[in-house]
Enzyme design. Structure first.
Site, mmCIF file in Angstrom:
data_model
loop_
_atom_site.group_PDB
_atom_site.id
_atom_site.type_symbol
_atom_site.label_atom_id
_atom_site.label_comp_id
_atom_site.label_asym_id
_atom_site.label_seq_id
_atom_site.Cartn_x
_atom_site.Cartn_y
_atom_site.Cartn_z
ATOM 1 N N THR A 132 0.840 -1.205 0.000
ATOM 2 C CA THR A 132 0.000 0.000 0.000
ATOM 3 C C THR A 132 0.869 1.246 0.000
ATOM 4 O OG1 THR A 132 -1.682 -1.222 1.267
ATOM 5 C CG2 THR A 132 -1.909 1.177 1.136
ATOM 6 N N LYS A 146 -13.131 -0.324 18.638
ATOM 7 C CA LYS A 146 -13.386 -0.170 20.071
ATOM 8 C C LYS A 146 -13.320 1.299 20.465
ATOM 9 C CE LYS A 146 -11.659 -1.476 24.641
ATOM 10 N NZ LYS A 146 -10.815 -2.405 25.424
ATOM 11 N N HIS A 179 -48.275 -21.774 -2.843
ATOM 12 C CA HIS A 179 -47.952 -22.334 -1.523
ATOM 13 C C HIS A 179 -46.774 -23.308 -1.600
ATOM 14 C CE1 HIS A 179 -51.273 -20.284 0.262
ATOM 15 N NE2 HIS A 179 -52.179 -20.923 -0.470
ATOM 16 N N GLY A 229 -53.370 -16.056 -8.082
ATOM 17 C CA GLY A 229 -52.631 -15.601 -6.911
ATOM 18 C C GLY A 229 -51.307 -16.306 -6.727
ATOM 19 N N GLU A 274 -49.091 -12.800 -8.035
ATOM 20 C CA GLU A 274 -48.416 -12.089 -6.943
ATOM 21 C C GLU A 274 -47.035 -11.611 -7.373
ATOM 22 O OE1 GLU A 274 -49.240 -11.127 -3.980
ATOM 23 O OE2 GLU A 274 -51.066 -12.228 -3.468
ATOM 24 N N ASP A 321 -50.921 -50.390 -4.614
ATOM 25 C CA ASP A 321 -52.156 -49.630 -4.793
ATOM 26 C C ASP A 321 -51.921 -48.335 -5.564
ATOM 27 O OD1 ASP A 321 -50.739 -48.461 -2.730
ATOM 28 O OD2 ASP A 321 -52.379 -48.515 -1.277
#
Length: 530
Positions: free
Chosen positions: A36, A137, A289, A318, A343, A484
């Protein structure tokens, strides 16, 4: 507090020269270190190097350079205590009024392929965080600057206040500084506690890859906005973003218009966006949702929207709509024609004409989100007294992953639709059953305690929408525990099924599929989404 002397020592040199030049213009004396100092000197600025200031050179390859009483005494001395000022005078220590520091690039180092432990350790800054904490600080008398984006506002305030910074500004800078060091230490702690114990690191041998789950996890998020309320009006809420959030995540949104986003808006938008961006073809996802109620692909976004809306026009009211391409007026006009109340509308981009047309719907929230790859490293879910963490469900099944388990094999067209259905099912709350055909969802069953109930609901949804399931395909996010579910699928008209397999009754389910003349493939991977 007028700034007379500043210490500048930065790793990220973005804008620091202009900042130093601005300070010099107000007569501020500059102290600096290493690279720097060279940068500022080469630009013609008068700079005193730390070694010349302290009378003690940098040692240990730069590990020790600012850890000196003449540095920390100048920073930590309380200006309101005469005894502190007397101590500075006794030791000829001039006060340092501003400290500009940012830290060694630890994160950038450890994310490099094959990084060694030694390289990581050498990029743990010691003097920098110490100076930052000292200055923060003592914010009552010292300004601490850690963020290059603060350079211009600080210079403007100094100019407006005759070379001084207000106490409120110094306090805000201190808060930012303590956050800066806390996150820096968290990065180090997360990385090191993920390292295997007893490793031997050398400059040539890369350290073992750290665990994705550190022993002690430190998290950092920035509050982006306080929301009106949470899932319900009696709950408070806010939206936080990771500092290094993926460019393609919902957290990268830019709101073009509309009302403020709510808690549920953001959650549902995330679900829609994560789903739509997985498709390479033009795609539309409608979420209600947190569940996709309509998903479709087509040669263009208009076609994708038309098909996605057709799946469940009632639930689409919506909802949240996400596209994975540039939205034009044809899509917006289609929404307007059917008076589709939305929305949130999400896309990577909108044409100028589409934006103009959307402005007629002032309350509609319109978001632009970059269509970029990349995901967050971990997903989190809060539970009582703890936090669940997991890696994202980023696995997408390909044709090579499919195992045909029935007498009848799926046709190429069925495979195409099965993979589409499987990709959708990954984003539906478990238990998930998704009927698809022709690049669109036909019926979605989500979130039921029984998989057969999800199957029945998906079939009912298709019937309510007037969609035929004859010749459709079905995706199940986890295995069918009994036959099923297959019986309901077949009765609805489906001809092919994709599921993970792995049930103790797989043979019974396969036999049912063969009885019904179904083609069925196993993926070996399930996609629970809770």
């Amino acid at each position: 507090m007028k700034i007379v002397q500043a210490l500048i020592s930065v790793s990220d040199k973005q804008g620091v020269l202009e900042f130093a030049q601005g300070l010099t213009a107000f007569g501020v004396k500059l102290l600096s270190t290493g690279g720097t100092a060279r940068l500022l000197k080469n630009a013609g600025l008068a700079v005193t190097e730390i070694g010349d200031y302290t009378g003690f050179p940098e040692i240990l390859d730069g590990r020790v350079k600012t850890l000196h009483p003449k540095v920390h005494g100048a920073i930590l001395a309380r200006r309101d205590l005469p005894e502190h000022m007397a101590t500075l005078d006794a030791h000829s220590i001039p006060m340092i009024d501003l400290v500009c520091v940012n830290l060694y690039p630890f994160r950038e180092t450890v994310t490099q392929p094959g990084v060694t432990l030694e390289a990581a350790i050498e990029n743990i800054d010691i003097g920098g965080p110490t100076m930052v904490r000292s200055a923060a600080k003592n914010y009552a008398g010292v300004a601490i600057v850690t963020d290059p984006s603060d350079y211009a506002p600080i210079l403007a305030e100094i100019q407006a206040n005759g070379g001084a910074l207000q106490l409120a500004t110094r306090f805000n800078l201190a808060k930012k500084a303590f956050t800066h060091t806390a996150r820096y230490d968290s990065m180090i702690a997360n990385w090191l506690t993920g390292e295997p114990e007893g490793i031997e690191a050398t400059p040539l041998a890369p350290a073992p890859i750290p665990s994705v789950f550190p022993e002690r996890l430190q998290l950092a998020f920035d509050r982006m906005e306080t929301l009106r309320y949470g899932e319900n009006p009696h709950q408070q809420a806010a939206f936080y973003r990771e500092p290094q959030a993926s460019a393609g995540s919902i957290a990268a949104y830019r709101q073009l218009q509309g009302k403020e986003l709510s808690y549920n808006n953001i959650a549902d938008s995330d679900a829609a966006w994560e789903c739509v961006k997985t498709f390479p073809e033009p795609a539309c996802v409608i979420v209600k949702h947190a569940n996709p109620c309509g998903v479709a692909i087509a040669p263009n976004l208009f076609g994708a929207y038309e098909k996605a809306f057709q799946t469940d026009s009632t639930s689409a009211f919506g909802g949240i709509i996400a596209f994975n391409g540039t939205v034009d007026t044809d899509v917006v006009e289609a929404m307007n024609t059917r008076k589709h109340f939305v929305e949130v509308l999400i896309a990577p981009a909108f044409t100028a004409a589409a934006k103009a047309l959307l402005q007629t719907k002032q309350n509609l929230r319109v978001l632009e989100v970059p269509l970029a790859t990349g995901q967050h490293a971990l997903e989190f879910k809060r539970v009582g007294g703890g936090l669940l963490a997991q890696t994202p469900d980023a696995f997408n099944v390909t044709p090579e992953n499919l195992k045909t388990v029935t007498q009848k094999a799926p046709t190429p067209e069925q495979i195409k639709n099965l993979l589409f259905a499987w990709r959708v099912a990954k984003f539906v709350k478990s238990n998930a059953i998704v009927f698809c055909g022709g690049g669109m969802t036909l019926g979605v069953g989500a979130g039921q305690m029984s998989r057969v109930d999800s199957t029945r609901i998906a079939s009912i949804k298709a019937s309510n929408a007037g969609l035929s399931l004859a010749g459709s395909v079905v995706a199940s996010d986890a295995f069918f525990p009994f036959r099923d579910g297959l019986d309901v699928v077949a009765a609805a008209g489906a001809t092919a099924v994709i599921q993970p397999g792995g049930s103790v009754r797989d043979e019974e389910v396969i036999a049912a599929a063969n009885e019904h003349g179904l083609a069925m493939v196993f993926t070996g991977v399930r996609h629970f989404r809770h």
